[in-house]
Design an enzyme around this catalytic site. Structure first.
Site, PDB file in Angstrom:
ATOM      1  N   LEU A 291      24.361 -55.428  46.103  1.00  0.00           N
ATOM      2  CA  LEU A 291      24.504 -55.305  47.559  1.00  0.00           C
ATOM      3  C   LEU A 291      23.979 -53.978  48.083  1.00  0.00           C
TER       4      LEU A 291
ATOM      5  N   LEU B 231      30.871 -62.410  49.502  1.00  0.00           N
ATOM      6  CA  LEU B 231      32.192 -62.069  48.959  1.00  0.00           C
ATOM      7  C   LEU B 231      32.142 -60.781  48.143  1.00  0.00           C
ATOM      8  N   GLY B 232      30.963 -60.286  47.862  1.00  0.00           N
ATOM      9  CA  GLY B 232      30.826 -59.076  47.034  1.00  0.00           C
ATOM     10  C   GLY B 232      31.335 -57.856  47.790  1.00  0.00           C
TER      11      GLY B 232
ATOM     12  N   SER C 173      36.308 -53.764  46.407  1.00  0.00           N
ATOM     13  CA  SER C 173      37.377 -54.411  47.177  1.00  0.00           C
ATOM     14  C   SER C 173      38.743 -53.755  47.015  1.00  0.00           C
TER      15      SER C 173
ATOM     16  N   TYR D  33      30.415 -44.774  48.298  1.00  0.00           N
ATOM     17  CA  TYR D  33      29.978 -45.991  47.599  1.00  0.00           C
ATOM     18  C   TYR D  33      30.570 -47.228  48.286  1.00  0.00           C
TER      19      TYR D  33
ATOM     20  N   THR E 260      38.815 -58.985  56.453  1.00  0.00           N
ATOM     21  CA  THR E 260      40.115 -58.733  55.831  1.00  0.00           C
ATOM     22  C   THR E 260      41.191 -58.298  56.820  1.00  0.00           C
TER      23      THR E 260
ATOM     24  N   GLU F 199      42.940 -55.867  56.365  1.00  0.00           N
ATOM     25  CA  GLU F 199      42.899 -54.395  56.404  1.00  0.00           C
ATOM     26  C   GLU F 199      42.265 -53.885  57.695  1.00  0.00           C
TER      27      GLU F 199
ATOM     28  N   TYR G 230      37.835 -48.359  52.888  1.00  0.00           N
ATOM     29  CA  TYR G 230      37.571 -49.803  52.690  1.00  0.00           C
ATOM     30  C   TYR G 230      37.679 -50.534  54.027  1.00  0.00           C
TER      31      TYR G 230
ATOM     32  N   LYS H  22      34.755 -52.495  56.097  1.00  0.00           N
ATOM     33  CA  LYS H  22      34.871 -53.919  56.451  1.00  0.00           C
ATOM     34  C   LYS H  22      34.789 -54.127  57.964  1.00  0.00           C
TER      35      LYS H  22
HETATM   36  P1  NAP Z   1      37.081 -59.107  43.627  1.00  0.00           P
HETATM   37  O1  NAP Z   1      37.776 -60.024  42.653  1.00  0.00           O
HETATM   38  O2  NAP Z   1      37.314 -57.651  43.551  1.00  0.00           O
HETATM   39  O3  NAP Z   1      35.509 -59.393  43.492  1.00  0.00           O
HETATM   40  C1  NAP Z   1      34.555 -58.555  44.072  1.00  0.00           C
HETATM   41  C2  NAP Z   1      33.189 -59.030  43.649  1.00  0.00           C
HETATM   42  O4  NAP Z   1      32.195 -58.160  44.216  1.00  0.00           O
HETATM   43  C3  NAP Z   1      32.961 -58.995  42.132  1.00  0.00           C
HETATM   44  O5  NAP Z   1      32.205 -60.127  41.765  1.00  0.00           O
HETATM   45  C4  NAP Z   1      32.131 -57.745  41.949  1.00  0.00           C
HETATM   46  O6  NAP Z   1      31.323 -57.738  40.795  1.00  0.00           O
HETATM   47  C5  NAP Z   1      31.277 -57.810  43.202  1.00  0.00           C
HETATM   48  N1  NAP Z   1      30.616 -56.534  43.515  1.00  0.00           N
HETATM   49  C6  NAP Z   1      31.156 -55.291  43.516  1.00  0.00           C
HETATM   50  N2  NAP Z   1      30.224 -54.373  43.818  1.00  0.00           N
HETATM   51  C7  NAP Z   1      29.063 -55.046  43.992  1.00  0.00           C
HETATM   52  C8  NAP Z   1      27.737 -54.651  44.282  1.00  0.00           C
HETATM   53  N3  NAP Z   1      27.406 -53.373  44.452  1.00  0.00           N
HETATM   54  N4  NAP Z   1      26.790 -55.619  44.391  1.00  0.00           N
HETATM   55  C9  NAP Z   1      27.101 -56.933  44.203  1.00  0.00           C
HETATM   56  N5  NAP Z   1      28.327 -57.356  43.906  1.00  0.00           N
HETATM   57  C10 NAP Z   1      29.309 -56.431  43.800  1.00  0.00           C
HETATM   58  O7  NAP Z   1      37.406 -59.566  45.126  1.00  0.00           O
HETATM   59  P2  NAP Z   1      38.091 -60.918  45.656  1.00  0.00           P
HETATM   60  O8  NAP Z   1      39.562 -60.719  45.621  1.00  0.00           O
HETATM   61  O9  NAP Z   1      37.453 -62.070  45.017  1.00  0.00           O
HETATM   62  O10 NAP Z   1      37.680 -60.847  47.198  1.00  0.00           O
HETATM   63  C11 NAP Z   1      36.447 -61.406  47.642  1.00  0.00           C
HETATM   64  C12 NAP Z   1      36.021 -60.727  48.934  1.00  0.00           C
HETATM   65  O11 NAP Z   1      37.028 -60.915  49.920  1.00  0.00           O
HETATM   66  C13 NAP Z   1      35.844 -59.216  48.829  1.00  0.00           C
HETATM   67  O12 NAP Z   1      34.796 -58.872  49.713  1.00  0.00           O
HETATM   68  C14 NAP Z   1      37.155 -58.645  49.345  1.00  0.00           C
HETATM   69  O13 NAP Z   1      36.946 -57.356  49.882  1.00  0.00           O
HETATM   70  C15 NAP Z   1      37.494 -59.661  50.416  1.00  0.00           C
HETATM   71  N6  NAP Z   1      38.918 -59.867  50.671  1.00  0.00           N
HETATM   72  C16 NAP Z   1      39.775 -60.106  49.655  1.00  0.00           C
HETATM   73  C17 NAP Z   1      41.111 -60.365  49.912  1.00  0.00           C
HETATM   74  C18 NAP Z   1      42.087 -60.642  48.813  1.00  0.00           C
HETATM   75  O14 NAP Z   1      43.303 -60.528  49.062  1.00  0.00           O
HETATM   76  N7  NAP Z   1      41.642 -61.047  47.627  1.00  0.00           N
HETATM   77  C19 NAP Z   1      41.570 -60.379  51.255  1.00  0.00           C
HETATM   78  C20 NAP Z   1      40.636 -60.146  52.278  1.00  0.00           C
HETATM   79  C21 NAP Z   1      39.315 -59.910  51.982  1.00  0.00           C
HETATM   80  P3  NAP Z   1      31.862 -57.202  39.346  1.00  0.00           P
HETATM   81  O15 NAP Z   1      32.549 -58.388  38.723  1.00  0.00           O
HETATM   82  O16 NAP Z   1      30.609 -56.806  38.681  1.00  0.00           O
HETATM   83  O17 NAP Z   1      32.806 -56.091  39.619  1.00  0.00           O
HETATM   84  O1  G4F Z   2      47.486 -55.334  45.784  1.00  0.00           O
HETATM   85  P1  G4F Z   2      46.987 -54.235  46.633  1.00  0.00           P
HETATM   86  O2  G4F Z   2      46.132 -53.206  46.000  1.00  0.00           O
HETATM   87  O3  G4F Z   2      46.260 -54.925  47.869  1.00  0.00           O
HETATM   88  P2  G4F Z   2      45.816 -54.354  49.286  1.00  0.00           P
HETATM   89  O4  G4F Z   2      45.720 -52.892  49.305  1.00  0.00           O
HETATM   90  O5  G4F Z   2      46.686 -54.983  50.310  1.00  0.00           O
HETATM   91  O6  G4F Z   2      44.320 -54.906  49.391  1.00  0.00           O
HETATM   92  C1  G4F Z   2      44.001 -56.262  49.036  1.00  0.00           C
HETATM   93  O7  G4F Z   2      44.200 -57.084  50.149  1.00  0.00           O
HETATM   94  C2  G4F Z   2      43.308 -56.822  51.261  1.00  0.00           C
HETATM   95  C3  G4F Z   2      43.705 -57.791  52.370  1.00  0.00           C
HETATM   96  O8  G4F Z   2      44.726 -57.230  53.135  1.00  0.00           O
HETATM   97  C4  G4F Z   2      41.890 -57.021  50.782  1.00  0.00           C
HETATM   98  F1  G4F Z   2      41.036 -56.839  51.838  1.00  0.00           F
HETATM   99  C5  G4F Z   2      41.573 -56.058  49.678  1.00  0.00           C
HETATM  100  O9  G4F Z   2      40.252 -56.305  49.197  1.00  0.00           O
HETATM  101  C6  G4F Z   2      42.562 -56.298  48.538  1.00  0.00           C
HETATM  102  O10 G4F Z   2      42.291 -57.553  47.968  1.00  0.00           O
HETATM  103  O11 G4F Z   2      48.222 -53.484  47.306  1.00  0.00           O
HETATM  104  C7  G4F Z   2      49.181 -54.185  48.072  1.00  0.00           C
HETATM  105  C8  G4F Z   2      50.305 -53.216  48.439  1.00  0.00           C
HETATM  106  C9  G4F Z   2      49.792 -51.891  49.029  1.00  0.00           C
HETATM  107  O12 G4F Z   2      50.619 -51.529  50.082  1.00  0.00           O
HETATM  108  C10 G4F Z   2      49.950 -50.885  47.894  1.00  0.00           C
HETATM  109  O13 G4F Z   2      50.180 -49.557  48.315  1.00  0.00           O
HETATM  110  O14 G4F Z   2      50.992 -52.853  47.235  1.00  0.00           O
HETATM  111  C11 G4F Z   2      51.189 -51.456  47.212  1.00  0.00           C
HETATM  112  N1  G4F Z   2      51.321 -51.034  45.823  1.00  0.00           N
HETATM  113  C12 G4F Z   2      52.476 -50.535  45.278  1.00  0.00           C
HETATM  114  N2  G4F Z   2      52.273 -50.216  44.012  1.00  0.00           N
HETATM  115  C13 G4F Z   2      50.385 -51.057  44.864  1.00  0.00           C
HETATM  116  C14 G4F Z   2      50.973 -50.531  43.712  1.00  0.00           C
HETATM  117  N3  G4F Z   2      49.094 -51.463  44.885  1.00  0.00           N
HETATM  118  C15 G4F Z   2      48.384 -51.383  43.716  1.00  0.00           C
HETATM  119  N4  G4F Z   2      47.108 -51.822  43.700  1.00  0.00           N
HETATM  120  N5  G4F Z   2      48.935 -50.842  42.579  1.00  0.00           N
HETATM  121  C16 G4F Z   2      50.215 -50.415  42.524  1.00  0.00           C
HETATM  122  O15 G4F Z   2      50.689 -49.934  41.490  1.00  0.00           O
END
Ligand code: NAP
Ligand code: G4F
Length: 347
Positions: A61, A82-83, A86, A97, A128, A130, A154, A158
């Site tokens: 990306l 989706l990349g 994150s 980055y 998101t 966020e 982040y 976004k």
């Molecule tokens: P994820 O498991 O962290 O996957 C992120 C993907 O992006 C991985 O395939 C990663 O590749 C790829 N990536 C990272 N850097 C890149 C780069 N420079 N070029 C191309 N690809 C790259 O995330 P997810 O939970 O599936 O979420 C999918 C998307 O939804 C993300 O954009 C995230 O920010 C967004 N989102 C997620 C949530 C959630 O709760 N899961 C909520 C709202 C929005 P590698 O495998 O090589 O690391």
């Molecule tokens: O699981 P988290 O790291 O998710 P967070 O920060 O909500 O972000 C995820 O959801 C977003 C959507 O709202 C996505 F956009 C984003 O890409 C990602 O998928 O943390 C959830 C909560 C936070 O408040 C964090 O401070 O859990 C709290 N937390 C407490 N202890 C922790 C920890 N989070 C992480 N990662 N690790 C801990 O040990």
């Protein structure tokens, strides 16, 4: 009939893997963009590799040329961006980055679509919760019209992607949509996100591990759904006749501490909490004995935290005609069963 073609960035991630499965089951040809890394990062999609309609291509990306040539090669009907870097916490350590990939990545794809004249290609941006930031006075849940005040590099990246998607829709007539997704989890969730840290730890614990789990803010509340539901909704967003933005959420919110309580309930573990803030600890009760299992470590606190997220999915569920299949209990069961099975196998 010509098969539909989709390009997915982030194909190796949680959502990318579920979306690939869904699109392949609908007879799509799926191109998945993988970035070059020095380790094996394809565990989540390994089972799809035998499918001739599933094609992996290298790109990044942060690299416009690679994106343009992959789009030229695949001529997709649908692009799912989706990349991303994150991880919200890590975005404070690698803000530049994160902006480059999570922010400008979307612009590069949209520019390539425009440059190549792909007027009919539909674009999905993984936006998101966020974007919304901190709890706002008088607001109980966030919808498509809520104020956006991100609180991390982040979230800011976004926000850029969210707006550039809208701008390209309005300026150039592209079919470009935002899915504003609240947290969604699954057995394939990245291992450093809080729910997966918890389910992996508890799965090991009931199999006899003596480890202690270190966590950050236990009071943070999140609206947690299942990635399988949410990836189906991503697809549905691009099947509409008009490009639009949608909030995807469950409408319920749960603290990190209560997520742990819910897991312990499922596992029939008796847990008690003592202390406050950095001194808070959780113990398992074993008859008269209590074993320490969870401690707070300040290193997981973020420089800025979002304490409360709850979405209002009314518009999406109505317009996309969808009923969520999973609630929090189902999610907890799915994640714990899967982690227990995995660790049992490796014992
Ligand atoms: P994820 O498991 O962290 O996957 C992120 C993907 O992006 C991985 O395939 C990663 O590749 C790829 N990536 C990272 N850097 C890149 C780069 N420079 N070029 C191309 N690809 C790259 O995330 P997810 O939970 O599936 O979420 C999918 C998307 O939804 C993300 O954009 C995230 O920010 C967004 N989102 C997620 C949530 C959630 O709760 N899961 C909520 C709202 C929005 P590698 O495998 O090589 O690391
Ligand atoms: O699981 P988290 O790291 O998710 P967070 O920060 O909500 O972000 C995820 O959801 C977003 C959507 O709202 C996505 F956009 C984003 O890409 C990602 O998928 O943390 C959830 C909560 C936070 O408040 C964090 O401070 O859990 C709290 N937390 C407490 N202890 C922790 C920890 N989070 C992480 N990662 N690790 C801990 O040990």
């Amino acid at each position: 009939m010509k098969k539909k073609i989709a390009l997915i960035t982030g194909v190796t991630g949680q959502d990318g893997s579920y979306l690939s499965e869904l699109l392949l089951s609908k007879n799509y040809v799926v191109y998945g963009l993988c970035r070059r890394v020095s380790y094996f990062n394809r565990n989540r999609i390994e089972h799809l590799r035998g499918n001739k309609r599933f094609k992996l291509v290298y790109g990044d990306l942060s690299d416009y040329t690679s994106l343009e040539s992959i789009i030229k090669l695949s001529r997709p009907d649908e692009i799912y961006n989706l990349g991303a870097q994150s991880h919200v916490g890590h975005s404070f350590e690698i803000p530049e980055y994160t902006s480059e990939v999570t922010g400008l990545g979307s612009l590069r794809i949209l520019e390539a679509m425009r440059f190549l004249g792909l007027k009919k290609t539909k674009f999905y941006q993984a936006s998101t919760s966020e974007l919304f930031g901190e709890k706002q006075k008088g607001i109980n849940s966030f919808n498509e019209k809520s104020l956006m005040v991100p609180k991390s590099p982040y979230g800011v990246s976004k926000l850029y992607s969210y707006w550039i998607t809208k701008v390209y829709r309005e300026a150039y007539g592209l079919f470009a949509c935002n899915g504003i997704l609240f947290n969604h989890e699954s057995p394939r969730r990245g291992e450093t996100f809080v729910t997966r840290k918890i389910t992996m730890f508890l799965a090991k614990k009931i199999l006899g591990s003596k480890d202690i789990l270190y966590l950050g803010n236990l009071n943070a509340k999140r609206d947690w759904g299942h990635a399988k539901d949410y990836t189906e909704l991503q697809w549905k967003i691009l099947q509409q006749s008009r490009a639009d933005d949608y909030v995807i959420a469950t409408g319920k919110t749960t603290s990190v501490r209560d997520f742990i309580n819910e897991c312990c309930k499922y596992l029939k573990i008796k847990i008690i909490w003592q202390g406050k803030g950095v001194n808070e600890k959780a113990y398992i009760l074993n008859g008269k004995k209590k074993d320490l299992i969870i401690k707070v470590d300040k290193k997981y606190y973020r420089p800025l935290e979002i304490d409360y997220l709850r979405g209002n999915p009314q518009k999406a569920l109505k317009k996309l005609n969808y009923k969520l299949k999973y609630n929090l209990k189902d999610l907890v069961k799915d994640m714990l069963d899967s982690d227990i099975k995995r660790f049992k196998k490796s014992m």
